[in-house]
Design a protein around this motif. Sequence first.
Motif, PDB file in Angstrom:
ATOM      1  N   ASP A   1       0.945  -1.421   0.133  1.00 18.71           N
ATOM      2  CA  ASP A   1       0.386   0.125  -0.158  1.00 18.71           C
ATOM      3  C   ASP A   1       1.191   1.317   0.009  1.00 18.71           C
ATOM      4  O   ASP A   1       0.294   2.381  -0.179  1.00 18.71           O
ATOM      5  CB  ASP A   1      -1.030   0.477   1.167  1.00 18.71           C
ATOM      6  N   ALA A   2       1.837   1.587   0.476  1.00 17.52           N
ATOM      7  CA  ALA A   2       2.909   2.002   0.027  1.00 17.52           C
ATOM      8  C   ALA A   2       2.990   2.645  -1.341  1.00 17.52           C
ATOM      9  O   ALA A   2       3.896   4.038  -1.778  1.00 17.52           O
ATOM     10  CB  ALA A   2       4.636   2.410   0.535  1.00 17.52           C
ATOM     11  N   MET A   3       3.072   2.131  -2.631  1.00 15.14           N
ATOM     12  CA  MET A   3       2.737   2.253  -3.287  1.00 15.14           C
ATOM     13  C   MET A   3       1.594   3.049  -3.721  1.00 15.14           C
ATOM     14  O   MET A   3       1.600   4.375  -5.264  1.00 15.14           O
ATOM     15  CB  MET A   3       3.313   1.646  -4.451  1.00 15.14           C
ATOM     16  N   ASN A   4       0.044   3.218  -3.122  1.00 12.13           N
ATOM     17  CA  ASN A   4      -1.225   3.905  -3.700  1.00 12.13           C
ATOM     18  C   ASN A   4      -0.575   5.216  -3.317  1.00 12.13           C
ATOM     19  O   ASN A   4       0.450   6.051  -3.176  1.00 12.13           O
ATOM     20  CB  ASN A   4      -2.090   3.558  -2.962  1.00 12.13           C
ATOM     21  N   GLY A   5      -1.381   5.617  -4.949  1.00 11.94           N
ATOM     22  CA  GLY A   5      -1.255   7.011  -5.034  1.00 11.94           C
ATOM     23  C   GLY A   5       0.060   7.354  -6.214  1.00 11.94           C
ATOM     24  O   GLY A   5       0.189   9.221  -6.073  1.00 11.94           O
ATOM     25  N   ASN A   6       0.816   6.446  -6.163  1.00 14.15           N
ATOM     26  CA  ASN A   6       2.495   7.739  -7.030  1.00 14.15           C
ATOM     27  C   ASN A   6       2.178   6.707  -8.869  1.00 14.15           C
ATOM     28  O   ASN A   6       1.089   6.412  -8.971  1.00 14.15           O
ATOM     29  CB  ASN A   6       3.081   6.507  -6.512  1.00 14.15           C
ATOM     30  N   TYR A   7       2.901   7.576  -9.430  1.00 12.02           N
ATOM     31  CA  TYR A   7       3.010   7.539 -10.610  1.00 12.02           C
ATOM     32  C   TYR A   7       4.109   6.942 -11.550  1.00 12.02           C
ATOM     33  O   TYR A   7       5.039   7.374 -10.788  1.00 12.02           O
ATOM     34  CB  TYR A   7       2.252   9.096 -11.258  1.00 12.02           C
ATOM     35  N   PHE A   8       3.990   6.552 -12.510  1.00 10.79           N
ATOM     36  CA  PHE A   8       4.985   6.238 -13.300  1.00 10.79           C
ATOM     37  C   PHE A   8       4.929   6.225 -15.196  1.00 10.79           C
ATOM     38  O   PHE A   8       3.683   5.724 -15.230  1.00 10.79           O
ATOM     39  CB  PHE A   8       5.606   4.865 -12.890  1.00 10.79           C
ATOM     40  N   SER A   9       5.317   6.791 -16.319  1.00 13.73           N
ATOM     41  CA  SER A   9       5.777   6.563 -17.329  1.00 13.73           C
ATOM     42  C   SER A   9       6.257   5.022 -18.164  1.00 13.73           C
ATOM     43  O   SER A   9       6.824   4.407 -17.104  1.00 13.73           O
ATOM     44  CB  SER A   9       6.181   7.808 -18.184  1.00 13.73           C
ATOM     45  N   THR A  10       5.744   4.193 -18.996  1.00  9.59           N
ATOM     46  CA  THR A  10       6.218   3.156 -19.532  1.00  9.59           C
ATOM     47  C   THR A  10       5.615   2.924 -21.062  1.00  9.59           C
ATOM     48  O   THR A  10       5.226   4.122 -21.527  1.00  9.59           O
ATOM     49  CB  THR A  10       5.932   2.033 -18.975  1.00  9.59           C
ATOM     50  N   HIS A  11       6.343   1.863 -21.528  1.00  8.50           N
ATOM     51  CA  HIS A  11       6.259   1.201 -23.210  1.00  8.50           C
ATOM     52  C   HIS A  11       4.733   1.673 -23.754  1.00  8.50           C
ATOM     53  O   HIS A  11       4.447   2.441 -24.545  1.00  8.50           O
ATOM     54  CB  HIS A  11       7.269   0.580 -23.162  1.00  8.50           C
ATOM     55  N   CYS A  12       3.694   0.922 -22.986  1.00  7.55           N
ATOM     56  CA  CYS A  12       2.283   0.597 -23.250  1.00  7.55           C
ATOM     57  C   CYS A  12       1.960  -0.062 -22.169  1.00  7.55           C
ATOM     58  O   CYS A  12       1.652  -0.225 -21.024  1.00  7.55           O
ATOM     59  CB  CYS A  12       2.643  -0.427 -24.669  1.00  7.55           C
ATOM     60  N   ALA A  13       0.472  -0.490 -22.856  1.00  5.20           N
ATOM     61  CA  ALA A  13      -0.296  -0.945 -22.077  1.00  5.20           C
ATOM     62  C   ALA A  13      -0.924  -1.804 -22.092  1.00  5.20           C
ATOM     63  O   ALA A  13      -1.709  -1.815 -22.942  1.00  5.20           O
ATOM     64  CB  ALA A  13      -1.283   0.214 -20.946  1.00  5.20           C
ATOM     65  N   VAL A  14      -1.087  -3.208 -21.063  1.00  6.25           N
ATOM     66  CA  VAL A  14      -2.016  -4.423 -22.037  1.00  6.25           C
ATOM     67  C   VAL A  14      -3.360  -4.222 -22.265  1.00  6.25           C
ATOM     68  O   VAL A  14      -3.315  -4.842 -23.465  1.00  6.25           O
ATOM     69  CB  VAL A  14      -1.598  -5.657 -21.270  1.00  6.25           C
ATOM     70  N   ASP A  15      -4.030  -3.072 -21.750  1.00  3.94           N
ATOM     71  CA  ASP A  15      -4.870  -2.786 -22.266  1.00  3.94           C
ATOM     72  C   ASP A  15      -5.396  -1.866 -23.196  1.00  3.94           C
ATOM     73  O   ASP A  15      -6.533  -1.154 -23.134  1.00  3.94           O
ATOM     74  CB  ASP A  15      -6.086  -2.774 -20.962  1.00  3.94           C
ATOM     75  N   GLN A  16      -4.102  -1.680 -24.213  1.00  4.24           N
ATOM     76  CA  GLN A  16      -4.806  -0.475 -24.828  1.00  4.24           C
ATOM     77  C   GLN A  16      -5.677  -0.455 -25.934  1.00  4.24           C
ATOM     78  O   GLN A  16      -5.706   0.591 -26.677  1.00  4.24           O
ATOM     79  CB  GLN A  16      -3.411   0.194 -25.152  1.00  4.24           C
ATOM     80  N   GLY A  17      -5.553  -1.366 -26.530  1.00  2.00           N
ATOM     81  CA  GLY A  17      -6.866  -1.933 -27.065  1.00  2.00           C
ATOM     82  C   GLY A  17      -6.336  -2.116 -29.062  1.00  2.00           C
ATOM     83  O   GLY A  17      -7.610  -2.011 -29.500  1.00  2.00           O
ATOM     84  N   THR A  18      -5.029  -1.634 -28.907  1.00  2.00           N
ATOM     85  CA  THR A  18      -4.609  -2.461 -30.521  1.00  2.00           C
ATOM     86  C   THR A  18      -5.151  -4.136 -30.336  1.00  2.00           C
ATOM     87  O   THR A  18      -4.998  -4.598 -29.451  1.00  2.00           O
ATOM     88  CB  THR A  18      -3.450  -2.067 -30.343  1.00  2.00           C
ATOM     89  N   PRO A  19      -5.407  -4.498 -31.438  1.00  3.10           N
ATOM     90  CA  PRO A  19      -5.383  -6.546 -32.033  1.00  3.10           C
ATOM     91  C   PRO A  19      -4.287  -6.624 -31.847  1.00  3.10           C
ATOM     92  O   PRO A  19      -4.135  -7.932 -31.354  1.00  3.10           O
ATOM     93  CB  PRO A  19      -5.975  -5.912 -33.509  1.00  3.10           C
ATOM     94  N   GLU A  20      -2.976  -6.103 -32.089  1.00  7.15           N
ATOM     95  CA  GLU A  20      -1.809  -6.300 -32.397  1.00  7.15           C
ATOM     96  C   GLU A  20      -1.633  -6.880 -30.765  1.00  7.15           C
ATOM     97  O   GLU A  20      -0.969  -7.671 -30.681  1.00  7.15           O
ATOM     98  CB  GLU A  20      -0.570  -5.481 -32.898  1.00  7.15           C
ATOM     99  N   MET A  21      -1.784  -5.694 -29.432  1.00  4.64           N
ATOM    100  CA  MET A  21      -1.248  -6.349 -28.244  1.00  4.64           C
ATOM    101  C   MET A  21      -2.426  -7.441 -28.106  1.00  4.64           C
ATOM    102  O   MET A  21      -2.161  -8.319 -26.945  1.00  4.64           O
ATOM    103  CB  MET A  21      -1.614  -4.743 -27.395  1.00  4.64           C
ATOM    104  N   ALA A  22      -3.599  -7.211 -28.422  1.00  2.00           N
ATOM    105  CA  ALA A  22      -3.980  -8.219 -27.975  1.00  2.00           C
ATOM    106  C   ALA A  22      -4.084  -9.680 -28.606  1.00  2.00           C
ATOM    107  O   ALA A  22      -4.120 -10.454 -27.405  1.00  2.00           O
ATOM    108  CB  ALA A  22      -5.885  -7.972 -28.254  1.00  2.00           C
ATOM    109  N   LYS A  23      -3.810  -9.682 -29.109  1.00  2.00           N
ATOM    110  CA  LYS A  23      -3.208 -10.974 -29.970  1.00  2.00           C
ATOM    111  C   LYS A  23      -1.905 -11.435 -28.803  1.00  2.00           C
ATOM    112  O   LYS A  23      -1.860 -12.888 -28.642  1.00  2.00           O
ATOM    113  CB  LYS A  23      -2.548 -10.854 -31.634  1.00  2.00           C
ATOM    114  N   PHE A  24      -1.151 -10.886 -29.165  1.00  2.00           N
ATOM    115  CA  PHE A  24      -0.207 -10.453 -27.996  1.00  2.00           C
ATOM    116  C   PHE A  24      -0.394 -11.233 -26.483  1.00  2.00           C
ATOM    117  O   PHE A  24       0.277 -12.507 -25.959  1.00  2.00           O
ATOM    118  CB  PHE A  24       1.210  -9.858 -27.729  1.00  2.00           C
ATOM    119  N   VAL A  25      -1.229 -10.716 -26.441  1.00  2.00           N
ATOM    120  CA  VAL A  25      -1.080 -11.080 -24.607  1.00  2.00           C
ATOM    121  C   VAL A  25      -1.933 -12.911 -24.767  1.00  2.00           C
ATOM    122  O   VAL A  25      -1.818 -13.235 -23.437  1.00  2.00           O
ATOM    123  CB  VAL A  25      -2.515  -9.555 -24.131  1.00  2.00           C
ATOM    124  N   GLU A  26      -3.383 -12.742 -25.622  1.00  2.00           N
ATOM    125  CA  GLU A  26      -3.521 -13.892 -25.397  1.00  2.00           C
ATOM    126  C   GLU A  26      -2.490 -15.003 -25.340  1.00  2.00           C
ATOM    127  O   GLU A  26      -2.306 -15.960 -25.057  1.00  2.00           O
ATOM    128  CB  GLU A  26      -4.759 -13.703 -26.349  1.00  2.00           C
TER     129      GLU A  26
END
Length: 380
Positions: free
Chosen positions: A268-293
């Motif tokens: 819970d010490a992580m709550n309320g904090n933020y970071f930037s990163t490369h992508c989100a697994v739920d970003q909604g592109t077909p290529e990502m969805a196929k990869f995640v599956e």
Amino acid sequence: MKFSTRLLIASSAFAAAFSLTHCKSGGGDTIKIGEFASLTGKEATFGTSSHEGTLLAIEELNAAGGVLGKKLELLTEDDQTKAGEPANAVNKLISKDGVVAILGEVASSRSLEAAPICQQNKIPMISPASTNPSVTKVGDHIFRVCFTDTFQGAALANFASGTLKAKKVAILTDVKSDYSKGLAKNFKEKFTAGGGQIGSELDFNGGDKDFKGQLTSIKDNAPDAIFLPGYYNDVALICIQAKQLGITAPIFGGDGWESESLLTIGKDAMNGNYFSTHCAVDQGTPEMAKFVEAYKKRFNGKTPDAMAVLGYDSALVLADAMKRSGTTESAALRKAVAETKDFAGASGKITLNEDRDALKALVFIKIENGAFKYTATVNP
Ligand code: PHE
């Protein structure tokens, strides 16, 4: 963990032995691709994730018939998260195993160690996730399929002033990491150019356990937010100790935060904090969805992180270049990788610029109720 690593090393040693005898008999019916990753040691989740993504790509390519009429053979070396090992790993892959290209590493310091060796031997190296600007500056054989920290640092500076409305920020840098030092510098330049103030700048050494001295000094300076460009394990401990000291200013960082272990260690010490990163697994592109599956199916339901996605894309970009050049010969392959344009990767569209860096969007994640929540995308 230990068991599967041993298996892996055993199988790559076997593959190396096999290919050696095979070469003697005039073979070479596989295309050998080298990979170096931190499969064990302090940043084991980075290497494990990128390796799994890379392996999945190779398996999929082979299942679809291979490349240029041959199967791809992935030779993986564990650099154990240790300085000195990346050089050993790529020297072995190039001189002993005879790989035609190298995939790795996630961490910038380890990519920077291996890159000069790849450059000297004219072996194309594609880093999945090293963001320090110097990595690809090593030479024309060094590429990355991710953005650089010039872009990430600027996005974080805008985030601090725009979203967090911070006027005064403290910076806590890991002086053992080229990634951390570079991102701190890029952030500071942009944040101060936009009128922001750096209240205090403090250092730590990755792997330290006690950060109370630095955190007390930061607290006394009362910043609006704390910028922490570190890796997940140190970040989690720092956030725990900040909470214990009663620091309430939000803490934020870059892609180095991304690991499930950030949440299991930091809780819970992580709550309320933020970071930037490369992508989100739920970003909604077909290529990502196929990869995640496919990834979940291959790795017992595990959800992939950014390193897994980028490991996958690094292998796909290499295979695509081989197909376009029609050969694995060094000069032609190097040229084809450099010409990568609009490649539909799982992480997003990949176009390499003249500096051999990918121009890609970045996403912001907020940590809430012990989970990562996608909040915004920043386009290049
Ligand atoms: N960008 C980090 C570096 O250059 C590595 C990293 C990438 C860490 C993606 C986590 C996620 O060292």
